[in-house]
Design a protein around this motif. Structure first.
Motif, PDB file in Angstrom:
ATOM      1  N   THR A 290       0.847  -1.368  -0.140  1.00  0.00           N
ATOM      2  CA  THR A 290       0.097   0.173  -0.017  1.00  0.00           C
ATOM      3  C   THR A 290       0.752   1.399   0.056  1.00  0.00           C
ATOM      4  N   PHE A 291       2.043   1.089   0.720  1.00  0.00           N
ATOM      5  CA  PHE A 291       2.799   2.623   0.992  1.00  0.00           C
ATOM      6  C   PHE A 291       3.490   2.757  -0.391  1.00  0.00           C
ATOM      7  N   GLY A 292       3.256   4.223  -0.542  1.00  0.00           N
ATOM      8  CA  GLY A 292       3.991   4.698  -1.802  1.00  0.00           C
ATOM      9  C   GLY A 292       4.827   5.996  -1.494  1.00  0.00           C
TER      10      GLY A 292
ATOM     11  N   ASP B 274       4.420   8.062   1.709  1.00  0.00           N
ATOM     12  CA  ASP B 274       4.403   7.422   2.747  1.00  0.00           C
ATOM     13  C   ASP B 274       5.264   7.012   3.553  1.00  0.00           C
TER      14      ASP B 274
ATOM     15  N   ASN C 248      -6.230  -3.473   6.097  1.00  0.00           N
ATOM     16  CA  ASN C 248      -5.788  -2.607   5.082  1.00  0.00           C
ATOM     17  C   ASN C 248      -6.449  -3.161   3.652  1.00  0.00           C
TER      18      ASN C 248
ATOM     19  N   GLY D  98      -4.472  -3.259   0.447  1.00  0.00           N
ATOM     20  CA  GLY D  98      -3.114  -3.911   0.342  1.00  0.00           C
ATOM     21  C   GLY D  98      -3.092  -5.345   0.692  1.00  0.00           C
TER      22      GLY D  98
ATOM     23  N   ASP E  18      -1.361   0.902  -7.040  1.00  0.00           N
ATOM     24  CA  ASP E  18       0.013   1.303  -7.443  1.00  0.00           C
ATOM     25  C   ASP E  18       0.900   0.217  -7.328  1.00  0.00           C
TER      26      ASP E  18
END
Lengths: 427, 290
Positions: free
Chosen positions: A228-230, A233, B144, B147, B233
């Motif tokens: 999730t982190f980009g 982040d 999440n 995710g 992403d």
């Protein structure tokens, strides 16, 4: 008629440059060039999606005079499609081979053709939270075992070992790091030159080591966070003390303080070279080209365009002044810098980086970043496929075999950018 | 003669525009699908190689499967919500316009804006889930959604549905308002309850609109791109769990410079759309009232 011809004689040649970097940060370069040239005017245009904009305009037979790409692999793709001008005559005229670092100059070669010159170079380093290290008595790690010990210790305090952004292109950062620093730069060089397959056991071990760390939750807590982190982040989490370390590029010299300041945090951070992650592997600095610049084959002002490119390289002090705007995270042209070239007031951490990088890479201790030395589709598969490895949808062996198959095909198509040899692999 | 030529002359600008905007790119795409074109420069004819590779490509098959799941979701959830919402709204006599606007506003928002907002809401650190977990002291609430490969596709579909279902409400409501009120009166006289009214009066009355929306949902489901592109992403992640044909084609075409392959993927999307349209046409010719 006389008036018209006088007006024409006085009109400067317009050189166009479409860039992916906001103009206000590049005004130093633009203004200095335009002020020094009455006969040429540089016009830079900013676009959010540079790659797509360029692809579309080049496919339509147009495009700006200066082609800004994400590095040699992209320039190679354009060069193979005959979209770029061979800059060798200009390199000889202006002596670019002498002013650029040898590996940086060579990275722009496609066969005998000089297709691009590097606008910025960068490398990967290990950022760490100084206060957290001191408070816990952690020594700077020199091996994978040291890192694992810190990660275990951090986990007990509910602190992530690494802050990271696996989204987007993050995967390629970490795969590249483990390939070079675990499998070893010599082996990566051998793979880049076709002597070793990418699915060799040494690379399988490297990716397995990365997966083991992610599975252990050391990379931002768990694999879901990893996905999730980009961008944004991972700097934010590092600023907020959620993680002890961060493996990232030198572009974060430009961003860490900026993100921390936005949060009202004064973080005491420092950096160190990424340690060797396996016994027998030498610590190195990875070579990376952030941006490359080329001349459009259809440019009607190639000579004037070459003048602009030369302005990037003909004064190291000016180049550093422009780079200082980005805290040396961008616009860092790989030139031979002397101590006198350094502007005053540079962050000592950055000064240390510049001198250490020059010393270590000058001795041949170099590593390879994937986006600089791998062809585009191989790199894309490397990014896309790692997530499937982390979710166990495919095995590490399958992942690397797919990468190897694509690499072999692209190598056959002449799409692999030239890689400088490591000290051990030098003839 | 003039009588026949004149209308065509008036139509000519539009036809020309359509030719340039639709036909030429469409024909180019068909052509590109049989080549190894990188997006610029010359292209080599490779016959059916791209299509042969597609069939063996595990990511393509994953994307196709996800498109089918997406279609299934959108043929049920928003359609049911739309029908239910419209049926309820049809009963509202005062301030109906307020509700209609409220339902319709999400549809008018640019996808990139609403998707970004939802990305913040669903963020695993600063989103609503960790906030709730902290407030209620229950860490199990920390989820999440984007995710987790098991939930990512459904989460993106949820966000897309959030903006889409109000559109269906307005369409169905408009269709319901065109039904002759005497039919409802007759049904009531015959003793029909609310459910029977819906199935025997309302639903047959809105059938053309309903079938049209079903057709469009199937087609749109195979073209879905924007919400996935913004919310994930790399697009289609994590681990291809939200990969659909459009994101796959995008990656192949714009990231890998493999436009020939991307064109072949697009051709398979066209094929699905064509089959669905032909299917509906066939059923209509067989006398189905759709």
């Amino acid at each position: 008629l006389v008036g018209l011809s006088i007006a024409n004689a006085q009109s400067p040649v317009i050189v166009t440059w479409t860039t992916g970097t906001p103009l206000e940060q590049q005004s130093l370069f633009i203004d200095s060039f335009n002020n020094a040239h009455d006969d040429i005017k540089l016009e830079m245009v900013f676009t959010e999606d540079l790659r797509q904009t360029l692809n579309t305009s080049l496919a339509a037979g147009r495009g700006p005079d200066i082609i800004e790409t994400d590095g040699p692999a992209f320039a190679t793709e354009y060069a193979n499609a005959n979209l770029l001008l061979d800059m060798t005559p200009y390199a000889e005229q202006f002596g670019w081979k002498d002013v650029l670092l040898p590996w940086a100059y060579d990275s722009g070669l496609v066969g005998d053709m000089l297709a691009s010159i590097p606008q910025t170079f960068e490398t990967f380093i290990l950022y760490y939270n100084v206060e957290m290290f001191e408070a816990n008595g952690w020594a700077l790690p020199t091996s994978l075992e040291d890192i694992n010990a810190i990660c275990n210790s951090a986990a007990l305090m509910d602190v992530w070992c690494f802050s990271h952004g696996g989204g987007g292109t993050g995967n390629e950062w970490y795969v590249g790091t483990f390939l070079t620093h675990h499998a070893g730069a010599d082996n990566v060089y051998r793979a880049l030159t076709g002597e070793l397959a990418w699915n060799d056991a040494v690379f399988v071990d490297a990716i397995t080591a990365l997966k083991t760390q992610v599975d252990a939750g050391w990379w931002s807590g768990d694999v879901q966070n990893y996905f999730t982190f980009g961008w944004g982040d991972y700097q934010t989490n590092f600023c907020q003390g959620r993680a002890a370390m961060m493996i990232s590029g030198t572009w974060d010299f430009n961003f860490i303080d900026s993100y921390c300041n936005d949060l009202g945090i004064k973080l005491n951070w420092d950096w160190m070279p990424i340690p060797a992650l396996r016994e027998g592997v030498e610590p190195t600095f990875d070579l990376a080209i952030g941006n490359s610049l080329s001349i459009n084959a259809r440019s009607e002002h190639a000579d004037a365009t070459a003048e602009v490119l030369n302005w990037l390289m003909n004064d190291p002090a000016r180049a550093l002044e422009q780079s200082a705007v980005f805290s040396f995270g961008e616009w860092f042209v790989p030139l031979h810098y002397e101590a006198d070239d350094m502007p005053e007031g540079i962050d000592p951490r950055v000064t240390r980086y510049i001198s250490t990088f020059a010393k270590v890479t000058g001795q041949g201790y170099i590593g390879y970043t994937t986006w600089t030395f791998l062809p585009i589709e191989t790199d894309s598969q490397l990014i896309q496929g790692l997530s499937s490895v982390l979710t166990a949808d495919i095995t590490v062996e399958t992942y690397l075999t797919e990468i190897n198959d694509i690499f072999v095909r692209e190598a056959g198509e002449g799409k692999v950018p030239p890689a400088p040899p490591t000290a051990a692999e030098s003839p | 003669m003039r009588r026949y030529v004149l209308p065509w002359l008036f139509l000519a600008p539009l036809l020309l525009l359509s030719l340039i905007v639709h036909l030429i790119p469409a024909v180019s795409t068909v052509g590109a699908s049989f080549t190894d074109w990188s997006g610029f420069g010359s292209a080599n004819f490779v016959g059916l190689d791209n299509f042969a590779s597609i069939v063996r490509d595990r990511v393509y098959l994953k994307a196709l499967t996800n498109n089918l799941i997406w279609t299934g979701i959108f043929l049920t959830v928003p359609v049911m919500m739309g029908l239910f919402g419209a049926a309820l709204l049809a009963q509202v006599k005062r301030f109906q316009i307020v509700y209609r606007i409220a339902f319709f506003i999400p549809y008018t928002l640019a996808a990139v804006i609403s998707a970004q907002i939802w990305k913040g809401i669903l963020h695993p650190v600063v989103g609503i889930s960790p906030w709730l977990a902290a407030v209620l002291g229950n860490d199990d609430l920390r989820v999440n959604f984007l995710g987790n490969p098991q939930t990512a596709l459904f989460t993106v579909a949820f966000v897309d549905n959030w903006h889409f279902w109000g559109f269906l409400v307005v369409l169905y409501l408009t269709a319901m308002q065109n039904i002759d009120p005497e039919l409802y009166e007759a049904a009531r006289i015959e003793g029909a309850n609310r459910r029977q009214e819906f199935w025997f009066v309302t639903f047959p009355g809105i059938r053309p609109t309903f079938v049209f929306t079903i057709l469009m949902i199937i087609i749109w489901s195979f073209l879905v791109f924007d919400y996935i592109f913004v919310l994930t992403d790399p697009p289609g992640g994590p681990a291809h769990s939200t990969e659909v044909l459009a994101t796959f084609a995008y990656t192949k075409g714009f990231r890998n410079f493999n436009v020939g392959y991307a064109a072949a993927v697009s051709m398979t999307m066209v094929l699905v759309t064509l089959l669905v349209t032909l299917g509906f046409t066939f059923l209509r010719r067989r006398g189905w009232e759709i």
